[in-house]
Design an enzyme around this catalytic site. Structure first.
Site, PDB file in Angstrom:
ATOM      1  N   ASP A  63      26.499  45.065  22.372  1.00  0.00           N
ATOM      2  CA  ASP A  63      25.806  43.829  22.758  1.00  0.00           C
ATOM      3  C   ASP A  63      24.299  44.029  22.905  1.00  0.00           C
ATOM      4  OD1 ASP A  63      26.103  45.448  25.002  1.00  0.00           O
ATOM      5  OD2 ASP A  63      27.351  44.046  26.112  1.00  0.00           O
ATOM      6  N   ASN A 128      34.653  42.284  37.025  1.00  0.00           N
ATOM      7  CA  ASN A 128      35.591  41.177  36.798  1.00  0.00           C
ATOM      8  C   ASN A 128      36.441  41.408  35.542  1.00  0.00           C
ATOM      9  OD1 ASN A 128      33.774  40.787  34.759  1.00  0.00           O
ATOM     10  ND2 ASN A 128      33.021  38.806  35.454  1.00  0.00           N
ATOM     11  N   HIS A 130      35.260  42.342  32.534  1.00  0.00           N
ATOM     12  CA  HIS A 130      34.631  42.063  31.232  1.00  0.00           C
ATOM     13  C   HIS A 130      34.379  43.346  30.451  1.00  0.00           C
ATOM     14  CE1 HIS A 130      30.418  42.263  33.227  1.00  0.00           C
ATOM     15  NE2 HIS A 130      30.397  43.187  32.290  1.00  0.00           N
ATOM     16  N   GLU A 135      32.960  37.780  29.067  1.00  0.00           N
ATOM     17  CA  GLU A 135      33.282  37.455  30.453  1.00  0.00           C
ATOM     18  C   GLU A 135      34.667  36.796  30.532  1.00  0.00           C
ATOM     19  OE1 GLU A 135      31.557  38.381  32.951  1.00  0.00           O
ATOM     20  OE2 GLU A 135      29.414  38.379  32.478  1.00  0.00           O
TER      21      GLU A 135
HETATM   22  C1  GLP Z   1      27.296  45.363  31.593  1.00  0.00           C
HETATM   23  C2  GLP Z   1      27.504  45.728  30.129  1.00  0.00           C
HETATM   24  C3  GLP Z   1      28.888  46.298  29.901  1.00  0.00           C
HETATM   25  C4  GLP Z   1      29.160  47.421  30.898  1.00  0.00           C
HETATM   26  C5  GLP Z   1      29.102  46.891  32.316  1.00  0.00           C
HETATM   27  C6  GLP Z   1      29.390  47.954  33.386  1.00  0.00           C
HETATM   28  O1  GLP Z   1      27.868  44.149  31.886  1.00  0.00           O
HETATM   29  N1  GLP Z   1      27.304  44.598  29.229  1.00  0.00           N
HETATM   30  O2  GLP Z   1      28.989  46.780  28.573  1.00  0.00           O
HETATM   31  O3  GLP Z   1      30.412  47.975  30.655  1.00  0.00           O
HETATM   32  O4  GLP Z   1      27.801  46.354  32.527  1.00  0.00           O
HETATM   33  O5  GLP Z   1      28.270  48.755  33.586  1.00  0.00           O
HETATM   34  P1  GLP Z   1      28.287  50.125  34.359  1.00  0.00           P
HETATM   35  O6  GLP Z   1      28.809  51.150  33.430  1.00  0.00           O
HETATM   36  O7  GLP Z   1      26.837  50.374  34.696  1.00  0.00           O
HETATM   37  O8  GLP Z   1      29.139  49.949  35.566  1.00  0.00           O
END
Ligand code: GLP
Length: 233
Positions: A63, A128, A130, A135
């Site tokens: 993304d 949540n 995602h 989402e």
């Molecule tokens: C964001 C990203 C996700 C990622 C998530 C969790 O929302 N778009 O790809 O998995 O954060 O991030 P973290 O690994 O810092 O907990």
């Protein structure tokens, strides 16, 4: 099938993910699906330090924010450059073009994904449930698309910007169908704040309200978690 493996912390998760990626690359994997966030940082560090040859490997990221130049420190282009691309030579690296209009960004990314089917997809997970920026409520049939970021994501990001007007409100993300097309998936999650999402992913009903639950339908998913993230299993 979702296989759960316990690790001590993100450091060990990174090491285990590195070993799995290395094995895949040595066995011929040529396309890595990459993710941003704190969870995979150790993996990128180990890849950068290793002598594993990635010069024939292509990466495609999940993304990117809409409206941020790739040179913006909060863009995912910048994150990937910082953690991996500036330190390790890959054949090519792709992220969605956050400065392109929707039609162009989406069709271009779908073309890239079609030409480069993902061998190994690295994932983190949101609290949540995602994955990428898919989402809760996103269709399981979704492909690359534009998303409106949830208010909680916008709020969480505000601290990184000078004022809230600058915080991106939209992003482009691979869809859930794109993610499921990867041959192998490695998901990394540590900490108690991921426990509910991990429960939904591993044991919950398969529902669009928990996007990661669709991973139960994939035949090769390895989930690397610590005790805290697995506390509800
Ligand atoms: C964001 C990203 C996700 C990622 C998530 C969790 O929302 N778009 O790809 O998995 O954060 O991030 P973290 O690994 O810092 O907990």
């Amino acid at each position: 099938m979702v296989k759960v493996e316990y690790v001590a912390d993100l450091n060990e998760a990174g090491q285990r993910a590195f070993d799995l990626v290395k094995e895949s690359v040595l066995n011929g994997a040529r396309v890595l699906g990459l993710a941003t966030g704190s969870s995979p940082i150790r993996l990128y560090e180990l890849l950068a330090q290793s002598d594993l040859d990635l010069s024939q490997v292509i990466s495609v990221n999940l993304d990117e924010y809409i409206g941020l130049e790739s040179s913006h420190p909060q863009s995912y282009h910048y994150f990937m450059n910082e953690h991996l691309f500036s330190k390790k030579t890959l054949k090519a690296s792709f992220l969605p073009d956050g400065m392109a209009n929707e039609e162009k960004a989406v069709s271009e990314y779908e073309r890239i994904l079609k030409e480069n089917p993902i061998d190994v997809q690295i994932l983190g997970i949101g609290r949540n449930g995602h994955i990428g920026f898919n989402e809760p409520g996103t269709s399981f049939n979704s492909r690359t698309h534009k998303v409106a970021l949830t208010q909680s994501t916008i709020d969480a990001n505000t601290r990184f910007f000078e004022n809230s007007d600058q915080v991106p409100k939209f992003a482009y993300t691979m869809g859930l169908e794109n993610i499921l097309e990867a041959k192998k998936i490695i998901l990394i999650a540590c900490g108690e704040n991921k426990a509910k999402a991990i429960h939904g992913l591993v044991k919950g009903d398969i529902t669009e309200l928990v996007p990661a639950s669709i991973l139960q339908k994939h035949n090769d998913v390895i989930v690397l978690i610590d005790e805290a993230a697995g506390s509800l299993l």
